[in-house]
Design a protein around this motif. Structure first.
Motif, PDB file in Angstrom:
ATOM      1  N   ASP A 130      -3.055  -4.488 -10.258  1.00  0.00           N
ATOM      2  CA  ASP A 130      -4.353  -5.004  -9.803  1.00  0.00           C
ATOM      3  C   ASP A 130      -5.058  -3.721  -9.441  1.00  0.00           C
ATOM      4  OD1 ASP A 130      -3.964  -7.713  -9.584  1.00  0.00           O
ATOM      5  OD2 ASP A 130      -3.079  -7.579  -7.783  1.00  0.00           O
ATOM      6  N   LEU A 131      -6.585  -3.638  -9.404  1.00  0.00           N
ATOM      7  CA  LEU A 131      -7.245  -2.534  -9.095  1.00  0.00           C
ATOM      8  C   LEU A 131      -8.616  -2.836  -8.773  1.00  0.00           C
ATOM      9  CD1 LEU A 131      -6.787   0.879  -9.841  1.00  0.00           C
ATOM     10  CD2 LEU A 131      -8.442   0.444 -11.608  1.00  0.00           C
ATOM     11  N   ALA A 132      -8.924  -2.313  -7.595  1.00  0.00           N
ATOM     12  CA  ALA A 132     -10.274  -2.440  -6.923  1.00  0.00           C
ATOM     13  C   ALA A 132     -11.275  -2.023  -8.107  1.00  0.00           C
ATOM     14  CB  ALA A 132     -10.406  -1.531  -5.568  1.00  0.00           C
ATOM     15  N   GLU A 143      -2.962  -1.046  -3.710  1.00  0.00           N
ATOM     16  CA  GLU A 143      -3.817  -0.782  -2.852  1.00  0.00           C
ATOM     17  C   GLU A 143      -3.814  -0.008  -1.531  1.00  0.00           C
ATOM     18  OE1 GLU A 143      -6.076  -4.656  -2.167  1.00  0.00           O
ATOM     19  OE2 GLU A 143      -4.505  -5.616  -3.356  1.00  0.00           O
ATOM     20  N   PRO A 199       0.899  -1.164  -0.181  1.00  0.00           N
ATOM     21  CA  PRO A 199      -0.083   0.035   0.029  1.00  0.00           C
ATOM     22  C   PRO A 199       0.956   1.392   0.077  1.00  0.00           C
ATOM     23  CG  PRO A 199      -0.954  -1.458   1.576  1.00  0.00           C
ATOM     24  CD  PRO A 199       0.331  -2.415   0.809  1.00  0.00           C
ATOM     25  N   MET A 237     -10.212  -6.433  -9.389  1.00  0.00           N
ATOM     26  CA  MET A 237     -10.431  -7.179  -8.428  1.00  0.00           C
ATOM     27  C   MET A 237     -11.871  -7.074  -8.254  1.00  0.00           C
ATOM     28  SD  MET A 237      -7.012  -6.635  -5.809  1.00  0.00           S
ATOM     29  CE  MET A 237      -7.389  -4.884  -6.005  1.00  0.00           C
ATOM     30  N   ASP A 241       0.848  -4.592  -7.342  1.00  0.00           N
ATOM     31  CA  ASP A 241      -0.422  -4.651  -6.421  1.00  0.00           C
ATOM     32  C   ASP A 241      -0.062  -3.563  -5.224  1.00  0.00           C
ATOM     33  OD1 ASP A 241      -2.917  -6.443  -5.565  1.00  0.00           O
ATOM     34  OD2 ASP A 241      -1.485  -6.144  -3.674  1.00  0.00           O
ATOM     35  N   TRP A 283      -5.487   7.246   3.562  1.00  0.00           N
ATOM     36  CA  TRP A 283      -6.558   7.329   2.392  1.00  0.00           C
ATOM     37  C   TRP A 283      -7.649   8.032   2.683  1.00  0.00           C
ATOM     38  CZ3 TRP A 283      -6.648   6.131  -2.793  1.00  0.00           C
ATOM     39  CH2 TRP A 283      -7.891   5.844  -3.375  1.00  0.00           C
ATOM     40  N   GLU A 303     -11.768 -13.785  -5.649  1.00  0.00           N
ATOM     41  CA  GLU A 303     -10.996 -14.208  -4.257  1.00  0.00           C
ATOM     42  C   GLU A 303     -11.404 -15.651  -3.768  1.00  0.00           C
ATOM     43  OE1 GLU A 303      -8.613 -14.134  -2.202  1.00  0.00           O
ATOM     44  OE2 GLU A 303      -8.625 -12.237  -1.250  1.00  0.00           O
ATOM     45  N   TRP A 329       0.045   8.369  -6.030  1.00  0.00           N
ATOM     46  CA  TRP A 329      -0.298   7.155  -6.964  1.00  0.00           C
ATOM     47  C   TRP A 329       0.138   7.323  -8.573  1.00  0.00           C
ATOM     48  CZ3 TRP A 329      -4.973   3.693  -6.073  1.00  0.00           C
ATOM     49  CH2 TRP A 329      -5.099   2.370  -6.583  1.00  0.00           C
ATOM     50  N   TYR A 343      -5.796   2.171  -0.487  1.00  0.00           N
ATOM     51  CA  TYR A 343      -7.134   2.391   0.433  1.00  0.00           C
ATOM     52  C   TYR A 343      -7.149   1.774   1.681  1.00  0.00           C
ATOM     53  CZ  TYR A 343      -7.720  -1.133  -3.077  1.00  0.00           C
ATOM     54  OH  TYR A 343      -7.423  -2.387  -3.911  1.00  0.00           O
ATOM     55  N   VAL A 344      -6.198   0.692   1.935  1.00  0.00           N
ATOM     56  CA  VAL A 344      -6.304   0.044   3.211  1.00  0.00           C
ATOM     57  C   VAL A 344      -5.553   0.767   4.198  1.00  0.00           C
ATOM     58  CG1 VAL A 344      -6.397  -2.031   2.165  1.00  0.00           C
ATOM     59  CG2 VAL A 344      -4.259  -1.185   2.966  1.00  0.00           C
TER      60      VAL A 344
END
Length: 560
Positions: free
Chosen positions: A443-445, A403, A364, A475, A401, A410, A507, A421, A405-406
């Motif tokens: 990878d993208l949400a 991410e 992240p 994802m 990868d 964010w 997943e 980013w 936002y975790v």
């Protein structure tokens, strides 16, 4: 290093010292073309086949009645593609000294041709393929045949090895190590022959590596002899149909041949003489390849390997699992502390099995400007690795990868994180694409299509990211086809409009966000059923590139 900028050259060299790169000879992958008319009638087909199969050496039979320009055109294009062209000629009767002049004609022709041609149009070597054991005199007058064969070989190599710089090579039966050299019974004929040439193609015509009648055991003595003499060996196999099934891969097919040949380097790497492989011959190889089921490169089925060391400890299990589940894409996390040979061995065998391998990294915090160096370190490691290894051991792309936002930041400063980013992604793409053909992907949400792009409020951030990538892995973590399709269908439409590709990921890991996120509860059977529905719904989009299952470890150990 090929990089134009000095700082990148120094960086790549530093990475080499840091992570154990050593200068490695590029291995040859060769084939024979016996019908010289093919390079005129089917020139583009030949060159495309060479590119698809990573061939970098052609032994071409020369028809001396054809004009020189006929060969110049082909060799010029082959050279531009990184392919060396060597002449090949021979006949069993060329073992007799009475036919020495006929043998020497090809040497004279090649020398004259090269003198009249530009450097990128020249023939780089000449190979003899005589095989006098096919003559009836081999059984009745073997010593005489061998002595005359030796005399002709000495005349040939002396003529080839003058100031022209031509390489000399020979196609040699593996069993000549059982034949003593006349007048020197303590020296096998194989060793005498090996000593005469620069390169030896050992015709190890068997359809398996191991066992008393396998390739490895049959060539071991020749490999040791070539090591001692400082010669170079190509291990040759056969795809032409043979009355003895074990002498050809014609029955087993190209996929099995590739699988077996991919294992050769790890068995032969202790031999400094090992220089690569050769497949006999182009026509039979091409016909056998045409019988292979087409590889659907438009539709991936991928998975992730997060624990890098498992590609060593579970290599065979991973590849067997991939075959069982039709996996043709692997994202493999890079641990730079692991030995390079671990990646070389795995990528080589995976590629031989029809699997693309992309190097993966991410965290992240890599979204933040302060971590840009970590991204570039991964990119430069992959680029340096690919430059050092053979083409069959290279990564196909680099996959991130991230991410962010975790992270708590964010929620507090989303737009600032997005801007950083974006800057890191632009740097990632620029560095990866510089002087390489590596693909870039992330990878993208799937829900980031609801987040506006900083500075471009009318553009969803997911759309901006797709524009940067060769492919984007969405994802879409849901356990029902309807939910997965709902998350990605609008993005499929946009990706199609800009000619970009999307992979849909699901997943299998247990999730604390809710059962609807993962197939952990439902198991493999239900996941496969739902993914079939997803494919049916999305296959009409040219942007749909396939599916990925997160991740190998959870998928493998999940419920049936």
């Amino acid at each position: 290093m090929k990089a134009a900028r000095i700082y990148l050259s120094v960086l790549c060299l530093s990475l080499g010292f840091l992570f154990g790169f050593s200068p490695a000879e590029k291995k040859s992958k060769a084939t024979w073309i016996w019908q010289s008319e093919i390079i005129g009638q089917d020139k583009q087909q030949v060159l495309e086949f060479c590119e698809q199969n990573e061939i970098n050496l052609i032994y071409l039979r020369i028809d001396m009645n054809k004009p020189s320009d006929y060969y110049r055109s082909f060799i010029r294009e082959a050279t531009a593609q990184g392919i060396e062209v060597h002449a090949v000629a021979g006949h069993p009767a060329w073992a007799f000294t009475s036919n020495q002049k006929r043998m020497m004609n090809i040497v004279g022709w090649v020398k004259k041709y090269n003198l009249e041609s530009e450097p990128n149009e020249r023939i780089r070597g000449i190979q003899l393929d005589i095989e006098p054991y096919l003559l009836p005199q081999w059984e009745t007058e073997r010593d005489r045949v061998i002595r005359e064969w030796q005399a002709n070989v000495e005349a040939f190599t002396e003529a080839v090895r003058d100031e022209t710089g031509l390489m000399s090579s020979v196609a040699l039966a593996f069993w000549l190590d059982d034949i003593p050299t006349p007048d020197n019974p303590d020296m096998p004929l194989s060793k005498w022959m090996i000593d005469q040439f620069d390169t030896i193609c050992i015709m190890a015509y068997r359809d398996r590596l191991n066992g008393s009648n396998g390739i490895l055991s049959l060539i071991e003595q020749e490999m040791q002899e070539a090591d001692e003499l400082g010669r170079r060996v190509l291990v040759a196999v056969n795809l032409k149909k043979d009355m003895n099934d074990h002498a050809s891969f014609a029955e087993e097919g190209v996929v099995e041949m590739n699988r077996q040949l991919a294992l050769l380097p790890e068995h032969l790497e202790q031999h400094p003489s090992y220089g690569g492989i050769a497949i006999h011959d182009y026509r039979n190889w091409k016909e056998a390849a045409a019988d292979m089921p087409p590889v659907d490169r438009d539709h991936y089925k991928g998975t992730y390997i997060w624990r890098a060391e498992t590609i060593r400890t579970e290599k065979d299990e991973i590849l067997a699992f991939a075959k069982e589940n039709d996996v043709n894409l692997l994202y493999v996390r890079i641990d730079m502390q692991q030995p390079l040979s671990m990646y070389q061995d795995f990528v080589r065998e995976a590629k031989a099995a029809g699997i693309e391998v992309h190097a993966m990294g991410g965290h992240p915090i890599w979204a933040l400007t302060e971590s840009r160096g970590k991204i570039l370190k991964l990119v430069n490691w992959v680029k340096a690795y690919n430059q050092e290894v053979s083409s069959g051991e290279q990564f196909h792309g680099v996959h991130l990868d991230i991410e962010p936002y975790v992270m708590p930041v964010w929620r507090e400063k989303k737009e600032a994180v997005l801007r950083q980013w974006m800057g890191n992604i632009e740097a990632f793409v620029e560095a990866t694409k510089h002087e390489t053909n590596l693909e870039v992907s992330v990878d993208l949400a799937a829900w980031l299509d609801k987040t506006p792009t900083p500075g471009q409020p009318d553009k969803p951030f997911a759309h901006w990211m797709m524009e940067q990538m060769d492919h984007t892995t969405l994802m879409a973590f849901r356990d029902q086809a309807e939910g997965i399709i709902g998350l990605v269908e609008n993005q499929m439409k946009y990706a199609q409009s800009i000619d970009k590709k999307l992979v849909v990921a699901v997943e299998t890991k247990e999730s604390h966000e809710g059962d609807f996120i993962t197939f952990y509860e439902e198991g493999r059977g239900e996941m496969n059923r739902q993914l079939q529905l997803v494919t049916k719904a999305l296959e009409g989009y040219s942007s749909f590139m396939g599916q990925a299952i997160h991740a190998y470890e959870y998928w493998k150990n999940g419920k049936e």
